[in-house]
Design a protein around this motif. Structure first.
Motif, PDB file in Angstrom:
ATOM      1  N   THR A   1       4.163   1.758   1.751  1.00  0.00           N
ATOM      2  CA  THR A   1       5.576   2.454   1.383  1.00  0.00           C
ATOM      3  C   THR A   1       5.367   3.997   1.193  1.00  0.00           C
ATOM      4  O   THR A   1       4.249   4.558   1.292  1.00  0.00           O
ATOM      5  N   VAL A   2       6.587   4.561   1.279  1.00  0.00           N
ATOM      6  CA  VAL A   2       6.598   5.973   0.997  1.00  0.00           C
ATOM      7  C   VAL A   2       7.567   6.446  -0.073  1.00  0.00           C
ATOM      8  O   VAL A   2       8.553   5.934   0.116  1.00  0.00           O
ATOM      9  N   HIS A   3       7.193   7.085  -1.185  1.00  0.00           N
ATOM     10  CA  HIS A   3       7.914   7.188  -2.279  1.00  0.00           C
ATOM     11  C   HIS A   3       8.552   5.979  -2.828  1.00  0.00           C
ATOM     12  O   HIS A   3       9.603   6.016  -3.242  1.00  0.00           O
ATOM     13  N   GLY A   4       7.853   4.914  -2.756  1.00  0.00           N
ATOM     14  CA  GLY A   4       8.247   3.423  -3.361  1.00  0.00           C
ATOM     15  C   GLY A   4       9.205   2.821  -2.425  1.00  0.00           C
ATOM     16  O   GLY A   4       9.734   1.592  -2.918  1.00  0.00           O
ATOM     17  N   ARG A   5       9.303   3.242  -1.362  1.00  0.00           N
ATOM     18  CA  ARG A   5      10.339   2.689  -0.191  1.00  0.00           C
ATOM     19  C   ARG A   5       9.452   2.097   0.674  1.00  0.00           C
ATOM     20  O   ARG A   5       8.578   2.685   1.585  1.00  0.00           O
ATOM     21  N   PRO A   6       9.737   0.724   1.166  1.00  0.00           N
ATOM     22  CA  PRO A   6       9.192   0.108   2.340  1.00  0.00           C
ATOM     23  C   PRO A   6       9.310   0.744   3.635  1.00  0.00           C
ATOM     24  O   PRO A   6      10.617   1.055   3.764  1.00  0.00           O
ATOM     25  N   VAL A   7       8.169   1.350   4.429  1.00  0.00           N
ATOM     26  CA  VAL A   7       8.653   1.651   5.564  1.00  0.00           C
ATOM     27  C   VAL A   7       8.072   1.234   6.929  1.00  0.00           C
ATOM     28  O   VAL A   7       8.321   1.311   8.088  1.00  0.00           O
ATOM     29  N   ALA A   8       6.860   0.424   6.409  1.00  0.00           N
ATOM     30  CA  ALA A   8       6.391  -0.290   7.816  1.00  0.00           C
ATOM     31  C   ALA A   8       5.325  -1.655   7.047  1.00  0.00           C
ATOM     32  O   ALA A   8       5.242  -1.720   5.883  1.00  0.00           O
TER      33      ALA A   8
ATOM     34  N   TRP B   1       0.725  -1.238   0.039  1.00  0.00           N
ATOM     35  CA  TRP B   1       0.023  -0.120   0.063  1.00  0.00           C
ATOM     36  C   TRP B   1       1.011   1.432   0.181  1.00  0.00           C
ATOM     37  O   TRP B   1       1.866   1.364   0.750  1.00  0.00           O
ATOM     38  N   GLN B   2       0.526   2.350  -0.679  1.00  0.00           N
ATOM     39  CA  GLN B   2       1.249   3.480  -0.805  1.00  0.00           C
ATOM     40  C   GLN B   2       0.683   4.046   0.379  1.00  0.00           C
ATOM     41  O   GLN B   2      -0.616   3.993   0.921  1.00  0.00           O
ATOM     42  N   MET B   3       1.481   5.194   1.218  1.00  0.00           N
ATOM     43  CA  MET B   3       0.986   5.548   2.450  1.00  0.00           C
ATOM     44  C   MET B   3      -0.233   6.352   2.146  1.00  0.00           C
ATOM     45  O   MET B   3      -1.193   6.142   3.079  1.00  0.00           O
ATOM     46  N   GLN B   4      -0.633   7.208   1.219  1.00  0.00           N
ATOM     47  CA  GLN B   4      -1.883   7.640   1.023  1.00  0.00           C
ATOM     48  C   GLN B   4      -2.950   6.945   0.815  1.00  0.00           C
ATOM     49  O   GLN B   4      -4.141   7.035   1.792  1.00  0.00           O
ATOM     50  N   ALA B   5      -2.823   5.737   0.297  1.00  0.00           N
ATOM     51  CA  ALA B   5      -3.891   4.611   0.043  1.00  0.00           C
ATOM     52  C   ALA B   5      -4.163   3.877   1.569  1.00  0.00           C
ATOM     53  O   ALA B   5      -5.219   3.654   1.905  1.00  0.00           O
TER      54      ALA B   5
END
Length: 83
Positions: A29-36, A4-8
């Protein structure tokens, strides 16, 4: 694992949580990078050991009843010491 993109993820948070419960971990992800990663509580408890104490964990180890385990300590220094 669904990504999921952060916004979604923010806009569809209840869907994200439901999918984590039904399908497994959900990556954000944020800007295509996995964050959580969002996990169900059941999976989190299973991975973290839940309420097991260290003693309970060790007693449930497949090595618990073995008597012939030989552990050898590495006696090399962890770092070089300058005198």
């Amino acid at each position: 694992m669904h990504t999921w993109q952060m916004q979604a993820a923010k806009a569809r948070f209840s869907d994200l949580v439901q999918r984590a419960r039904q399908e497994g971990p959900q990556e954000i992800t944020v800007h295509g990078r996995p964050v959580a990663v969002v996990l169900s509580r059941e999976m989190f408890d299973r991975l973290s050991g839940g309420d097991l104490s260290l003693v309970d964990f060790m007693q449930r180890s497949p090595l618990h009843d073995l008597e012939d385990i030989e552990l050898e300590r590495d006696r090399s220094p962890g770092r070089e010491i300058e005198l």
